[in-house]
Design a protein around this motif. Structure first.
Motif, PDB file in Angstrom:
ATOM      1  N   PHE A 100       0.837  -1.201   0.000  1.00 60.74           N
ATOM      2  CA  PHE A 100       0.000   0.000   0.000  1.00 60.74           C
ATOM      3  C   PHE A 100       0.870   1.249   0.000  1.00 60.74           C
ATOM      4  O   PHE A 100       1.982   1.242   0.534  1.00 60.74           O
ATOM      5  N   ASN A 101       0.331   2.314  -0.563  1.00 60.32           N
ATOM      6  CA  ASN A 101       0.872   3.656  -0.389  1.00 60.32           C
ATOM      7  C   ASN A 101      -0.062   4.370   0.570  1.00 60.32           C
ATOM      8  O   ASN A 101      -1.278   4.224   0.469  1.00 60.32           O
ATOM      9  N   GLN A 102       0.483   5.132   1.508  1.00 64.58           N
ATOM     10  CA  GLN A 102      -0.355   5.992   2.332  1.00 64.58           C
ATOM     11  C   GLN A 102      -0.270   7.372   1.721  1.00 64.58           C
ATOM     12  O   GLN A 102       0.807   7.947   1.605  1.00 64.58           O
ATOM     13  N   ILE A 103      -1.412   7.905   1.301  1.00 67.47           N
ATOM     14  CA  ILE A 103      -1.396   9.185   0.595  1.00 67.47           C
ATOM     15  C   ILE A 103      -2.032  10.302   1.404  1.00 67.47           C
ATOM     16  O   ILE A 103      -2.136  11.423   0.931  1.00 67.47           O
ATOM     17  N   GLY A 104      -2.441   9.994   2.600  1.00 63.49           N
ATOM     18  CA  GLY A 104      -3.012  10.979   3.509  1.00 63.49           C
ATOM     19  C   GLY A 104      -3.331  10.289   4.819  1.00 63.49           C
ATOM     20  O   GLY A 104      -3.095   9.083   4.975  1.00 63.49           O
ATOM     21  N   THR A 105      -3.856  11.043   5.765  1.00 59.61           N
ATOM     22  CA  THR A 105      -4.239  10.443   7.034  1.00 59.61           C
ATOM     23  C   THR A 105      -5.389   9.482   6.789  1.00 59.61           C
ATOM     24  O   THR A 105      -6.462   9.883   6.339  1.00 59.61           O
ATOM     25  N   ASP A 106      -5.137   8.213   7.053  1.00 53.63           N
ATOM     26  CA  ASP A 106      -6.134   7.145   6.856  1.00 53.63           C
ATOM     27  C   ASP A 106      -6.631   7.048   5.416  1.00 53.63           C
ATOM     28  O   ASP A 106      -7.761   6.637   5.174  1.00 53.63           O
ATOM     29  N   ILE A 107      -5.788   7.423   4.444  1.00 55.46           N
ATOM     30  CA  ILE A 107      -6.111   7.293   3.019  1.00 55.46           C
ATOM     31  C   ILE A 107      -4.983   6.508   2.365  1.00 55.46           C
ATOM     32  O   ILE A 107      -3.807   6.848   2.510  1.00 55.46           O
ATOM     33  N   TYR A 108      -5.367   5.457   1.635  1.00 54.60           N
ATOM     34  CA  TYR A 108      -4.392   4.527   1.083  1.00 54.60           C
ATOM     35  C   TYR A 108      -4.701   4.210  -0.375  1.00 54.60           C
ATOM     36  O   TYR A 108      -5.795   4.474  -0.865  1.00 54.60           O
ATOM     37  N   SER A 109      -3.732   3.600  -1.029  1.00 54.12           N
ATOM     38  CA  SER A 109      -3.932   3.042  -2.367  1.00 54.12           C
ATOM     39  C   SER A 109      -2.967   1.872  -2.516  1.00 54.12           C
ATOM     40  O   SER A 109      -1.982   1.770  -1.785  1.00 54.12           O
ATOM     41  N   LEU A 110      -3.269   1.001  -3.448  1.00 56.68           N
ATOM     42  CA  LEU A 110      -2.345  -0.081  -3.764  1.00 56.68           C
ATOM     43  C   LEU A 110      -1.151   0.517  -4.496  1.00 56.68           C
ATOM     44  O   LEU A 110      -1.320   1.415  -5.330  1.00 56.68           O
ATOM     45  N   ASN A 111       0.053   0.019  -4.225  1.00 54.15           N
ATOM     46  CA  ASN A 111       1.171   0.499  -5.028  1.00 54.15           C
ATOM     47  C   ASN A 111       1.059  -0.137  -6.420  1.00 54.15           C
ATOM     48  O   ASN A 111       0.330  -1.105  -6.610  1.00 54.15           O
ATOM     49  N   GLN A 112       1.746   0.428  -7.381  1.00 55.97           N
ATOM     50  CA  GLN A 112       1.599  -0.002  -8.778  1.00 55.97           C
ATOM     51  C   GLN A 112       1.948  -1.472  -8.968  1.00 55.97           C
ATOM     52  O   GLN A 112       1.245  -2.194  -9.672  1.00 55.97           O
ATOM     53  N   GLU A 113       3.021  -1.928  -8.350  1.00 57.94           N
ATOM     54  CA  GLU A 113       3.444  -3.325  -8.512  1.00 57.94           C
ATOM     55  C   GLU A 113       2.362  -4.283  -7.988  1.00 57.94           C
ATOM     56  O   GLU A 113       2.014  -5.263  -8.657  1.00 57.94           O
TER      57      GLU A 113
END
Length: 164
Positions: free
Chosen positions: A141-154
């Motif tokens: 996961f990437n954390q992109i904000g407080t309690d906001i995430y996304s899957l990393n590209q790989e």
């Protein structure tokens, strides 16, 4: 040491090159500021660039997606053989990003989706979510904000291939 970074998010583009070293905290803070720009109506709609108005979440649609029908979280968790809290969290993230087309997801959305995986979810996973997220951030996961995430590209690409 020279640093170079280029970020493009919808109509917003930022490029930096210089001698100042950028740490992970600096980059996260930068993403946080860019994210606030999407709350400005003109930028959120793509401005006067002639592009159709899509919210930032629609950008993920440019990523590869499995062909065929949309899978329920139970099917995703089963295909991925998800048993642990972290594995069910990854399955839930796949459901949110790959099949629902979200660019990112909140901790609450992740937990709600995990709970829908009735064949894999255990109540203890809710209490251990903070620990699971600490393990997943940086690896899957990437954390992109407080309690906001996304899957990393790989991880995103691997999941698309596994779910195809």
């Amino acid at each position: 040491m020279s640093a170079k970074i280029r970020i493009k998010a919808g109509p917003v583009e930022f490029e930096y090159e210089g001698e100042t070293e950028l740490g992970v905290a600096d980059i996260k803070e930068l993403f946080s500021h860019i994210e606030t720009l999407f709350k400005v109506p003109v930028l959120a709609e793509g401005g006067d660039s002639g592009h159709s108005s899509h919210p930032p979440q629609s950008q993920v649609l440019d990523r590869p997606r499995p062909t065929g029908q949309t899978l329920h979280i139970n099917s995703i968790a089963s295909t991925l053989k998800a048993k642990s809290g972290g594995e069910v969290a990854v399955a839930a993230a796949a459901a949110l990003q790959i099949y629902e087309g979200k660019e990112s997801f909140t901790r609450a959305e992740l937990l709600t989706t995990m709970k829908k995986a009735t064949m894999a979810y255990k109540e203890s996973m809710s209490g251990n979510l903070s620990t699971s997220l600490k393990t997943l951030v940086g690896s899957k996961f990437n954390q992109i904000g407080t309690d906001i995430y996304s899957l990393n590209q790989e991880t995103y690409d691997q999941l698309v291939a596994q779910l195809a």
